[in-house]
Design an enzyme around this catalytic site. Structure first.
Site, PDB file in Angstrom:
ATOM      1  N   GLY A  47       0.871  -1.185   0.000  1.00  0.00           N
ATOM      2  CA  GLY A  47       0.000   0.000   0.000  1.00  0.00           C
ATOM      3  C   GLY A  47       0.892   1.215   0.000  1.00  0.00           C
ATOM      4  N   GLU A  48       0.689   2.055   0.969  1.00  0.00           N
ATOM      5  CA  GLU A  48       1.497   3.270   1.077  1.00  0.00           C
ATOM      6  C   GLU A  48       2.036   3.337   2.507  1.00  0.00           C
ATOM      7  OE1 GLU A  48       2.695   5.564  -0.962  1.00  0.00           O
ATOM      8  OE2 GLU A  48       3.576   6.374   0.865  1.00  0.00           O
ATOM      9  N   SER A  49       3.358   3.206   2.634  1.00  0.00           N
ATOM     10  CA  SER A  49       3.942   3.047   3.965  1.00  0.00           C
ATOM     11  C   SER A  49       3.654   4.237   4.877  1.00  0.00           C
ATOM     12  CB  SER A  49       5.446   2.813   3.855  1.00  0.00           C
ATOM     13  OG  SER A  49       6.076   3.829   3.112  1.00  0.00           O
ATOM     14  N   CYS A  79       6.175  -5.115   0.301  1.00  0.00           N
ATOM     15  CA  CYS A  79       6.294  -3.783  -0.304  1.00  0.00           C
ATOM     16  C   CYS A  79       6.213  -2.691   0.764  1.00  0.00           C
ATOM     17  CB  CYS A  79       5.256  -3.638  -1.419  1.00  0.00           C
ATOM     18  SG  CYS A  79       5.718  -2.388  -2.608  1.00  0.00           S
ATOM     19  N   ARG A 108      13.000   3.588  -1.066  1.00  0.00           N
ATOM     20  CA  ARG A 108      11.615   3.697  -1.561  1.00  0.00           C
ATOM     21  C   ARG A 108      11.632   3.972  -3.062  1.00  0.00           C
ATOM     22  NH1 ARG A 108       7.890   7.877   1.141  1.00  0.00           N
ATOM     23  NH2 ARG A 108       6.154   6.590   0.454  1.00  0.00           N
ATOM     24  N   ILE A 135       5.357  -2.904  -7.676  1.00  0.00           N
ATOM     25  CA  ILE A 135       4.598  -1.669  -7.887  1.00  0.00           C
ATOM     26  C   ILE A 135       5.229  -0.573  -7.045  1.00  0.00           C
ATOM     27  CG2 ILE A 135       2.335  -0.562  -7.732  1.00  0.00           C
ATOM     28  CD1 ILE A 135       1.098  -3.417  -7.844  1.00  0.00           C
ATOM     29  N   ARG A 136       5.898   0.344  -7.720  1.00  0.00           N
ATOM     30  CA  ARG A 136       6.638   1.394  -6.993  1.00  0.00           C
ATOM     31  C   ARG A 136       7.366   0.764  -5.797  1.00  0.00           C
ATOM     32  NH1 ARG A 136       5.693   6.550  -7.501  1.00  0.00           N
ATOM     33  NH2 ARG A 136       5.428   6.945  -5.299  1.00  0.00           N
ATOM     34  N   HIS A 175       4.932  -8.187  -4.555  1.00  0.00           N
ATOM     35  CA  HIS A 175       3.581  -8.462  -4.040  1.00  0.00           C
ATOM     36  C   HIS A 175       3.178  -9.908  -4.294  1.00  0.00           C
ATOM     37  CE1 HIS A 175       2.349  -4.303  -3.135  1.00  0.00           C
ATOM     38  NE2 HIS A 175       3.072  -3.960  -4.189  1.00  0.00           N
ATOM     39  N   GLU A 177       0.955 -11.431  -2.986  1.00  0.00           N
ATOM     40  CA  GLU A 177      -0.508 -11.514  -2.841  1.00  0.00           C
ATOM     41  C   GLU A 177      -1.236 -11.149  -4.133  1.00  0.00           C
ATOM     42  OE1 GLU A 177       1.515  -9.291  -1.727  1.00  0.00           O
ATOM     43  OE2 GLU A 177       0.624  -7.277  -1.632  1.00  0.00           O
TER      44      GLU A 177
HETATM   45  N1  GLN Z   1       6.166   3.054  -2.620  1.00  0.00           N
HETATM   46  C1  GLN Z   1       5.202   2.645  -1.638  1.00  0.00           C
HETATM   47  C2  GLN Z   1       5.545   3.167  -0.242  1.00  0.00           C
HETATM   48  O1  GLN Z   1       6.472   3.867  -0.076  1.00  0.00           O
HETATM   49  C3  GLN Z   1       5.068   1.133  -1.572  1.00  0.00           C
HETATM   50  C4  GLN Z   1       4.395   0.630  -2.810  1.00  0.00           C
HETATM   51  C5  GLN Z   1       3.606  -0.612  -2.612  1.00  0.00           C
HETATM   52  O2  GLN Z   1       3.375  -1.099  -1.500  1.00  0.00           O
HETATM   53  N2  GLN Z   1       3.131  -1.122  -3.727  1.00  0.00           N
HETATM   54  O3  GLN Z   1       4.873   2.853   0.697  1.00  0.00           O
END
Ligand code: GLN
Length: 192
Positions: A47-49, A79, A108, A135-136, A175, A177
Protein backbone atom coordinates in the site's frame (compact mmCIF):
# COMPACT_ATOMS: atom_id res chain seq x y z
CA UNK A 1 -0.40 -22.71 14.86
CA UNK A 2 -2.39 -19.75 16.22
CA UNK A 3 -4.36 -17.50 13.94
CA UNK A 4 -2.81 -15.27 11.29
CA UNK A 5 -3.79 -11.63 11.02
CA UNK A 6 -3.57 -9.14 8.17
CA UNK A 7 -3.02 -5.52 9.21
CA UNK A 8 -6.13 -3.91 7.71
CA UNK A 9 -5.58 -0.15 7.88
CA UNK A 10 -4.74 0.56 4.23
CA UNK A 11 -3.46 -1.37 1.22
CA UNK A 12 -4.15 -4.71 -0.43
CA UNK A 13 -5.62 -6.47 2.57
CA UNK A 14 -8.24 -8.53 0.69
CA UNK A 15 -5.60 -10.00 -1.62
CA UNK A 16 -3.58 -11.27 1.33
CA UNK A 17 -6.71 -12.73 2.94
CA UNK A 18 -7.56 -14.45 -0.35
CA UNK A 19 -4.07 -15.91 -0.76
CA UNK A 20 -4.11 -17.24 2.79
CA UNK A 21 -7.62 -18.63 2.22
CA UNK A 22 -6.35 -20.41 -0.92
CA UNK A 23 -3.85 -22.17 1.36
CA UNK A 24 -6.63 -23.14 3.76
CA UNK A 25 -5.48 -20.61 6.36
CA UNK A 26 -8.31 -18.59 7.86
CA UNK A 27 -6.91 -15.12 8.51
CA UNK A 28 -8.37 -12.21 10.47
CA UNK A 29 -8.30 -8.50 9.77
CA UNK A 30 -6.35 -6.58 12.43
CA UNK A 31 -7.47 -2.99 13.00
CA UNK A 32 -7.31 -2.60 16.78
CA UNK A 33 -4.93 -3.52 19.62
CA UNK A 34 -7.46 -6.15 20.82
CA UNK A 35 -7.48 -7.76 17.37
CA UNK A 36 -3.67 -7.72 17.35
CA UNK A 37 -3.63 -9.47 20.74
CA UNK A 38 -5.63 -12.33 19.22
CA UNK A 39 -3.21 -13.28 16.43
CA UNK A 40 -0.05 -15.37 16.48
CA UNK A 41 1.38 -13.97 13.23
CA UNK A 42 0.74 -10.89 11.12
CA UNK A 43 0.95 -9.84 7.48
CA UNK A 44 1.73 -6.18 6.72
CA UNK A 45 0.29 -5.54 3.26
CA UNK A 46 1.44 -3.47 0.35
CA UNK A 47 0.00 0.00 0.00
CA UNK A 48 1.50 3.27 1.08
CA UNK A 49 3.94 3.05 3.96
CA UNK A 50 3.42 6.61 5.19
CA UNK A 51 -0.38 6.19 5.15
CA UNK A 52 -0.17 2.89 7.04
CA UNK A 53 2.28 4.43 9.53
CA UNK A 54 -0.13 7.33 10.12
CA UNK A 55 -3.06 4.96 10.66
CA UNK A 56 -0.97 2.82 13.02
CA UNK A 57 -0.66 5.87 15.23
CA UNK A 58 -4.31 6.97 15.03
CA UNK A 59 -5.60 3.42 15.63
CA UNK A 60 -3.49 3.00 18.74
CA UNK A 61 -1.72 0.05 17.12
CA UNK A 62 1.71 1.62 16.67
CA UNK A 63 3.10 0.86 20.13
CA UNK A 64 1.20 -2.40 20.52
CA UNK A 65 2.71 -3.71 17.28
CA UNK A 66 6.17 -2.51 18.33
CA UNK A 67 5.84 -4.50 21.55
CA UNK A 68 4.69 -7.64 19.71
CA UNK A 69 7.60 -7.32 17.25
CA UNK A 70 10.05 -6.97 20.13
CA UNK A 71 8.54 -10.13 21.63
CA UNK A 72 9.17 -12.09 18.41
CA UNK A 73 5.85 -11.90 16.57
CA UNK A 74 6.24 -13.60 13.16
CA UNK A 75 5.49 -11.05 10.44
CA UNK A 76 5.51 -10.93 6.66
CA UNK A 77 5.72 -7.44 5.20
CA UNK A 78 5.18 -6.96 1.47
CA UNK A 79 6.29 -3.78 -0.30
CA UNK A 80 5.01 -0.97 1.95
CA UNK A 81 4.98 -3.60 4.74
CA UNK A 82 8.67 -4.27 4.12
CA UNK A 83 9.37 -0.52 4.33
CA UNK A 84 7.64 -0.41 7.73
CA UNK A 85 9.85 -3.24 9.00
CA UNK A 86 13.19 -2.08 7.55
CA UNK A 87 15.97 -0.75 9.77
CA UNK A 88 16.89 1.95 7.28
CA UNK A 89 14.69 3.70 4.71
CA UNK A 90 16.42 5.69 1.97
CA UNK A 91 14.46 8.33 0.06
CA UNK A 92 11.81 8.21 2.75
CA UNK A 93 9.55 11.11 3.55
CA UNK A 94 11.00 13.49 6.15
CA UNK A 95 8.58 12.15 8.76
CA UNK A 96 8.88 8.51 7.68
CA UNK A 97 9.11 6.10 10.63
CA UNK A 98 9.20 2.37 10.95
CA UNK A 99 9.99 -0.48 13.31
CA UNK A 100 13.57 -1.32 12.35
CA UNK A 101 12.78 -4.99 12.97
CA UNK A 102 14.56 -6.25 9.84
CA UNK A 103 18.25 -5.42 9.30
CA UNK A 104 17.96 -4.20 5.73
CA UNK A 105 18.32 -0.84 4.02
CA UNK A 106 15.57 -0.21 1.48
CA UNK A 107 15.20 2.61 -0.99
CA UNK A 108 11.61 3.70 -1.56
CA UNK A 109 10.62 3.50 -5.22
CA UNK A 110 14.15 2.15 -5.72
CA UNK A 111 13.56 0.70 -9.17
CA UNK A 112 13.04 4.12 -10.72
CA UNK A 113 10.00 5.95 -11.91
CA UNK A 114 10.14 4.85 -15.54
CA UNK A 115 9.78 1.21 -14.51
CA UNK A 116 7.93 1.93 -11.30
CA UNK A 117 5.70 -1.10 -11.94
CA UNK A 118 6.75 -4.31 -13.66
CA UNK A 119 6.54 -8.07 -13.52
CA UNK A 120 9.55 -10.37 -13.52
CA UNK A 121 10.33 -13.96 -12.61
CA UNK A 122 12.10 -14.37 -9.28
CA UNK A 123 14.46 -17.14 -8.24
CA UNK A 124 14.00 -18.86 -4.91
CA UNK A 125 17.03 -20.21 -3.06
CA UNK A 126 16.09 -23.76 -4.14
CA UNK A 127 16.33 -22.64 -7.77
CA UNK A 128 12.59 -22.63 -8.46
CA UNK A 129 10.88 -19.61 -9.94
CA UNK A 130 7.95 -17.53 -8.69
CA UNK A 131 6.27 -14.59 -10.41
CA UNK A 132 7.11 -11.15 -9.04
CA UNK A 133 4.84 -8.12 -9.27
CA UNK A 134 6.60 -4.88 -8.39
CA UNK A 135 4.60 -1.67 -7.89
CA UNK A 136 6.64 1.39 -6.99
CA UNK A 137 8.66 -1.16 -5.10
CA UNK A 138 11.33 -0.56 -2.50
CA UNK A 139 14.75 -1.87 -3.48
CA UNK A 140 16.68 -3.78 -0.82
CA UNK A 141 20.12 -2.18 -1.05
CA UNK A 142 21.88 -3.80 1.90
CA UNK A 143 21.31 -6.74 4.23
CA UNK A 144 22.84 -6.96 7.69
CA UNK A 145 24.16 -10.10 9.36
CA UNK A 146 21.47 -12.60 10.17
CA UNK A 147 19.37 -11.69 7.15
CA UNK A 148 18.73 -14.67 4.91
CA UNK A 149 18.00 -14.03 1.22
CA UNK A 150 15.19 -16.34 0.09
CA UNK A 151 14.61 -14.98 -3.41
CA UNK A 152 16.39 -12.73 -5.87
CA UNK A 153 15.52 -10.79 -8.99
CA UNK A 154 18.03 -10.53 -11.81
CA UNK A 155 18.31 -6.75 -12.22
CA UNK A 156 20.81 -5.80 -14.91
CA UNK A 157 22.98 -8.80 -14.06
CA UNK A 158 22.79 -8.24 -10.31
CA UNK A 159 20.90 -10.65 -8.09
CA UNK A 160 18.83 -8.20 -6.04
CA UNK A 161 17.43 -9.67 -2.82
CA UNK A 162 13.64 -9.40 -3.01
CA UNK A 163 12.49 -11.84 -0.32
CA UNK A 164 14.43 -11.83 2.94
CA UNK A 165 14.02 -13.24 6.39
CA UNK A 166 15.60 -12.50 9.75
CA UNK A 167 14.23 -15.10 12.13
CA UNK A 168 10.47 -14.48 12.44
CA UNK A 169 10.56 -11.26 10.37
CA UNK A 170 10.01 -11.69 6.63
CA UNK A 171 10.02 -8.98 3.98
CA UNK A 172 9.24 -8.99 0.26
CA UNK A 173 9.80 -6.00 -2.00
CA UNK A 174 7.24 -7.43 -4.44
CA UNK A 175 3.58 -8.46 -4.04
CA UNK A 176 3.16 -12.24 -3.66
CA UNK A 177 -0.51 -11.51 -2.84
CA UNK A 178 -1.18 -10.21 -6.37
CA UNK A 179 -0.57 -13.44 -8.27
CA UNK A 180 -2.16 -16.88 -8.05
CA UNK A 181 1.15 -18.30 -6.83
CA UNK A 182 0.93 -19.06 -3.10
CA UNK A 183 4.57 -20.07 -2.52
CA UNK A 184 5.67 -17.12 -0.38
CA UNK A 185 2.66 -17.25 1.92
CA UNK A 186 3.03 -21.04 2.17
CA UNK A 187 6.68 -20.74 3.20
CA UNK A 188 5.77 -18.11 5.81
CA UNK A 189 2.88 -20.16 7.21
CA UNK A 190 4.99 -23.32 7.26
CA UNK A 191 7.58 -21.45 9.37
CA UNK A 192 5.02 -20.78 12.13
N1 GLN B 1 6.17 3.05 -2.62
C1 GLN B 1 5.20 2.65 -1.64
C2 GLN B 1 5.55 3.17 -0.24
O1 GLN B 1 6.47 3.87 -0.08
C3 GLN B 1 5.07 1.13 -1.57
C4 GLN B 1 4.39 0.63 -2.81
C5 GLN B 1 3.61 -0.61 -2.61
O2 GLN B 1 3.38 -1.10 -1.50
N2 GLN B 1 3.13 -1.12 -3.73
O3 GLN B 1 4.87 2.85 0.70
Amino acid sequence: MGSVGVLALQGDVREHLATLAALGVGAERVRTPAELDAVAALVLPGGESTAIAHLLRTSGLADALGERLAAGLPVLGTCAGLILLAREVLDGRADQWGYGALAVAVRRNGYGRQIASFEAPLTLSDGTSVPGVFIRAPRIEACGPGVEVLATYDHDGEADPVLVRQGPVWGASFHPELTADTTVHRLFVESL
